[in-house]
Design an enzyme around this catalytic site. Structure first.
Site, short mmCIF file in Angstrom:
data_model
loop_
_atom_site.label_atom_id
_atom_site.label_comp_id
_atom_site.label_asym_id
_atom_site.label_seq_id
_atom_site.Cartn_x
_atom_site.Cartn_y
_atom_site.Cartn_z
N LYS A 80 37.06 52.55 37.85
CA LYS A 80 37.08 52.12 36.45
C LYS A 80 35.82 52.64 35.77
CE LYS A 80 37.71 47.90 33.64
NZ LYS A 80 37.87 46.42 33.66
N SER A 161 41.62 44.53 30.74
CA SER A 161 41.02 45.79 30.40
C SER A 161 41.18 46.88 31.45
CB SER A 161 39.51 45.59 30.14
OG SER A 161 38.85 45.21 31.34
N SER A 185 40.95 40.56 33.45
CA SER A 185 41.08 42.02 33.34
C SER A 185 41.51 42.74 34.62
CB SER A 185 39.76 42.62 32.86
OG SER A 185 39.63 42.45 31.47
#
Lengths: 495, 501
Positions: A80, A161, A185
């Protein structure tokens, strides 16, 4: 030959270790998928195929030399883009950090490389991890590989997210990916894409080198396509870090070895407050399925109460923006990242121009909310009050865990929604996290496992919440569900 | 407790000044409050900056235990409450010298609570001129960096070497009533910090600076509105700032105006203060607990260790010098005012006592008098100080022992000291080389005395007839004959004895 990209962490690790295939073959296969899907899915901000190959070569060389390959030996993963990676652009999906290449490596990513993993690239996400649909990224939306079974081609949200992570997993662009979870998330994107992810107890994974959103809530965790894969990767990610004062100084348990789907003697709590009015029928049904599966696994089902649940979301949307407004003050154009210096501008003008240009709308909204709730005259009414409620929510869980070992609930109130459907209504967007946020506020381990498909053919996730430090209990309940759900659906390839 | 009589004489009568000081003291430590960077003064710009100090994305603060220890020891030295549970808060504001966009400080739960310091207003009369100044709290916080405006025609540069350095903010009660009290407080605080070793007290290097809160009132009335003059960096400037600010406030009030609560700046060139920003423009710092840090919890073992590591503090030392060493209050005050002076004196005392085979108390007066009137005087003349003195306590003790044994006279000792300061040579070597040894041998002196008396038989007659003033003449003649090297005490004794016979 098997399609290597269908394999998960355990299968790749074992296959590389016993010589069924090489790590380089694995990396090449995933590199190819990453490249082929980039245009359509936009899951990565930066692909790093060379890094994946380099790590794979190192693993293959180790194997040739008869050395240990590590927990993640030969497994290429997506990172990420909230984790600082040395020499590789790290943006938090914000224009503010476009082009920023850190001189340092985050603790968690370093641990993964040390365990033998390789990096396929930096995954897209909501800007500064603020969002539930991956629509706030400066680098464009991530498109979910899933589509509704109505024959339409509506682009769906991969969740947020960690939307790049979830989309890449579902589309077989990587066998595992890192996520971070501040208020859902990891779990909500996993639920939206039929993948698996666990947010461990706050403090299990070091926050050092992760771009901060809300420090008291941010927690890294693994995302993969099975409970076992999550257990393996979490072992590699977790551990005490003296560079993070909030890091837990506890040994990392052998979660993979401890996996057991036998729930005999365990009590599973069903929180009555999560059964909200107007709960999506498919979601309600999957929850009932989960209850039946865990009963089948030998667990006793008990109804529990988490009375302050309804205050969790408003509490979260005070505390998280408050911390964010302060955490993001460092992006000021002075030392790194974007600088917008209009002609004749003074320092204040530079701040204003830089931050106006560098931050997206959702980030600005949260900075403003956070600034407001911390201001003189409002601090007690909002921030202090929210901290009190946060304590009450923690007590709710503490009380509940005197009656049960784990809690079962839906991960999200609905399946994936279409891109653009919620962007004009932040409150509706925020409601996506209604089931995820309480565990975040209490710092508890929680995971999402796929439960099945809804009427539209879209995945639904079930959430397991555990006691502090009891990732094992969470993983085991997740495994019991996984084994009974028999979730094998995958998006039909259209990209 | 003494009441200050300091007043500003206004047109409407006398005004009393009320003063409180917030002193920022840089904690002596190898590394910064939340990072491992070095803290040395005067290093190349940006050569002592870690990723944490520069607030790179994802960097986290980790408290430096040594800084906490020093602040706790400081708190103990002012008899303050030590809070076993404290917490760091973020003070949010934007400025180019503040990389994080917030300063990590302690607003709500400081490390150190209520304490106090005793100040002496008249060194000659300490018993009757002491006053206790309350200290509200000491909290620990990060320093900011420094902007440099003289490096480029249109841009300012930032030096982050100071960014993240640990400071103690020591907040007094508004207990001072005159510039002199404020000066004495600041001086005493500096003394204590240097004794404890928690701050070097170098105000010219910015290791210690004060925010000065001043208000005025008619005696007996409630406190007036105060102003805060920021970052004043010497004792003299603090006193000047107070005097100027108090007079300005009296002028404003007597002119029918009102004092505005505001932040002011001190201009050392004019000795005056000017407005920086008013309360309306004051920042809203949006303090909140730093979520990157856990509360600071101190255990008993840590506190015991802090306490055990404290040295004898200035007040205790001063009292001991007076009671055990029988020094005057003034001498005791001078010797204990600075930790280095006290350390020097104690070494001198030990060496002198050893050389004389006596108890320290027996030679303390000689040693303290010599140090204060001889060595300090000589160093002053040379424009240097004790820490740069080529005369060490060991060398000083040798000189004192030569005086005590009567090997040299008091006046020769002054000469020897001057040469010691010039050359760094030992006293004994100098005495030999310069032939400054005095004659104490009674036989030799008697012989000289006999000669003098024989040569001046008429004067002896006059003396015996009652003209006792002639005694000095005989002494002078004897010393002259001995080329000044006769031990005056022995000469006196022998002369007296011979003239009496």
């Amino acid at each position: 030959m098997t399609d290597l990209t269908e394999l998960g962490v355990a299968a790749i690790r074992d296959g590389v270790a016993n010589g069924t295939f090489t790590a380089v073959e694995v990396a090449e296969a995933f590199n190819a998928n990453v490249a082929a899907a980039q245009q359509a899915l936009n899951a990565f901000i930066v692909a790093t195929p060379e890094a994946a190959i380099e790590a794979a070569k190192a693993t293959d060389a180790k194997r040739a030399a008869g050395e240990a390959l590590g927990k993640m030996g030969g497994v290429p993963i997506g990172m990420k883009d909230l984790f600082a990676t040395k020499g590789v652009q790290t943006t938090a999906a914000s224009h503010m950090l476009e082009g920023f290449k850190p001189e340092y490596e985050s603790t968690v990513s370093q641990k993964l490389w040390d365990a033998g993993a390789g990096m396929l690239g930096k995954l897209n996400l909501d800007q500064f991890a603020m969002g539930s649909s991956n629509e706030t990224s400066y680098f464009g939306n991530v498109i979910s590989p899933w589509r509704r079974n109505d024959g339409g081609n509506a682009a769906l949200a991969p969740g947020g997210s960690s939307g790049g992570s979830s989309a890449a997993l579902a589309a077989r662009l990587c066998p595992a990916a890192t996520g971070t979870d501040t208020g859902g998330s990891i779990r909500q994107p996993a639920a939206f894409t039929g993948t698996t992810g666990i947010k461990p107890t706050y403090g299990r994974c070091s926050r050092w080198g992760i771009v901060a959103f809300a420090s008291s809530l941010d927690q890294a965790g693994p995302m993969a396509r099975s409970v076992q894969d999550c257990a393996i990767m979490l072992e590699a990610m977790a551990g005490f870090d003296p560079k993070d004062s909030t890091s837990l100084d506890m040994a990392v348990p052998a979660w993979e070895a401890g996996l057991s789907a036998d729930m005999k003697g365990k009590k599973v709590g069903i929180p009555r407050e999560y059964r909200v009015d107007g709960l999506d029928a498919d979601v309600a049904k999957s929850w009932d399925d989960g209850i039946a599966w865990l009963k089948d696994a030998g667990a006793e089902i008990v109804e529990i109460s988490l009375p302050h649940t309804k205050y969790a979301l408003p509490t979260y949307y005070i505390i998280a923006p408050a911390e964010a407004s302060s955490n993001l003050a460092r992006y000021d154009g002075v030392r790194y990242g974007l600088r917008d210096l209009p002609d004749g501008a003074n320092l204040q003008d530079m701040y204003a121009a830089t931050r106006a240009a560098g931050f997206g709308a959702e980030v600005k909204r949260r900075i403003m909310i956070g600034t407001y709730v911390l201001s003189a005259g409002f601090y007690d009414a909002y921030y202090t009050q929210a901290q009190k409620v946060r304590t009450l929510i923690s007590h709710d869980f503490k009380n509940a865990f005197t009656e049960c070992d784990v809690i079962l609930a839906p991960t999200a109130p609905s399946a994936a929604f279409g891109l653009g459907e919620n962007v004009d209504d932040p409150l509706k967007m925020y409601l996506n996290d209604v089931f995820a946020v309480p565990a975040s506020l209490a710092g508890l381990p929680a995971m999402s496992v796929p439960a099945g498909l809804n009427a539209e053919g879209l995945p639904l996730g079930l959430q397991v919440i555990g006691k502090p430090f009891d990732e094992q209990g969470v993983l085991n309940a997740g495994l019991a569900i996984e084994q009974r759900a028999g979730f094998t659906a995958k998006p039909e390839k259209w990209w | 407790m003494t009441e200050s009589t300091y007043r500003i004489q206004g047109a409407t009568g006398d005004w009393e000044v009320v003063i409180g000081l917030e002193v920022h003291a840089q904690v002596t430590s190898q590394s910064k409050l939340f990072s491992g960077s070095a803290t040395a003064f005067g290093a190349e710009p940006n050569s002592q900056v870690s990723l944490v100090d520069a607030a790179m994305p994802g960097m986290l603060p980790v408290p430096n235990r040594e800084c906490i220890r020093q602040a706790v020891r400081t708190g103990m030295a002012i008899n303050a409450q030590i809070n076993k549970w404290s917490r760091f808060d973020r003070k949010n504001y934007f400025y180019a010298d503040l990389p994080q966009g917030y300063q990590i400080s302690q607003l709500y739960h400081p490390l150190v609570g209520e304490g106090s310091i005793e100040i002496v207003l008249d060194e000659k009369n300490p018993e009757n001129s002491t006053k206790t100044i309350g200290i509200e709290r000491i909290h620990v916080e990060q320093d900011a960096g420094k902007l440099m405006h003289d490096q480029h025609p249109t841009m300012s540069y930032v030096d982050l070497n100071r960014s993240g350095v640990a400071l103690m903010e020591i907040v007094s009660r508004p207990d001072m009533r005159s510039p002199a009290e404020a000066g004495a407080y600041l001086t005493k605080l500096r003394t204590i910090l240097r004794y404890v070793g928690s701050c070097d007290g170098n105000m010219d290097q910015g290791s210690m600076r004060a925010d000065v809160n001043v208000s005025v009132r008619k005696p007996g009335e409630p406190f007036g509105t105060r102003t805060e003059t920021k970052n004043v960096n010497s004792v003299r400037f603090v006193m000047q700032a107070i005097e100027h600010e108090a007079n300005r406030q009296v002028d404003v009030l007597e002119g029918g105006g009102k004092i505005v609560q505001e932040t002011r700046l001190f201009d050392p060139n004019t000795g005056s203060t000017r407005s920086m920003r008013s309360k309306e423009d004051a920042h809203d710092y949006r303090y909140f607990p730093d979520p990157d840090l856990l509360p600071l919890e101190l255990d008993d073992a840590f506190l015991e260790d802090c306490l055990a590591s404290l040295p004898e503090l200035p007040d205790a030392k001063r009292h001991r010098y007076e009671s055990d060493l029988d020094l005057s209050a003034y001498n005791a005050g001078v010797l204990t005012a600075d930790v280095e002076t006290a350390r020097w004196f104690e070494l001198l005392l030990a060496e002198t006592a050893k050389a004389a085979g006596k108890q320290p108390a027996e030679v303390a007066k000689q040693a303290s008098n010599w140090l204060i009137s001889e060595l300090f005087g000589a160093l002053n003349k040379l424009g240097t100080s004790l820490d740069e003195s080529p005369v060490t306590p060991e060398k000083g003790a040798e000189l004192l022992s030569l005086i005590a044994k009567g090997t040299i006279s008091g006046s020769a000792a002054k000469q020897v000291l001057e040469i010691m300061l010039e050359t760094g040579d030992d006293a004994g070597v100098i005495v030999e080389r310069e032939g400054l040894k005095q004659e104490s041998d009674t036989g030799a002196i008697e012989a000289e005395v006999d000669k003098v008396l024989a040569a001046n038989a008429d004067k002896v007659e006059q003396y015996k007839a009652g003209k006792e003033a002639l005694f000095g003449f005989f002494v002078g003649q004897t010393m002259k004959a001995m080329k000044g090297k006769g031990n005056p005490q022995v000469v006196n004794e022998i002369l007296k004895a011979k003239l009496a016979s």
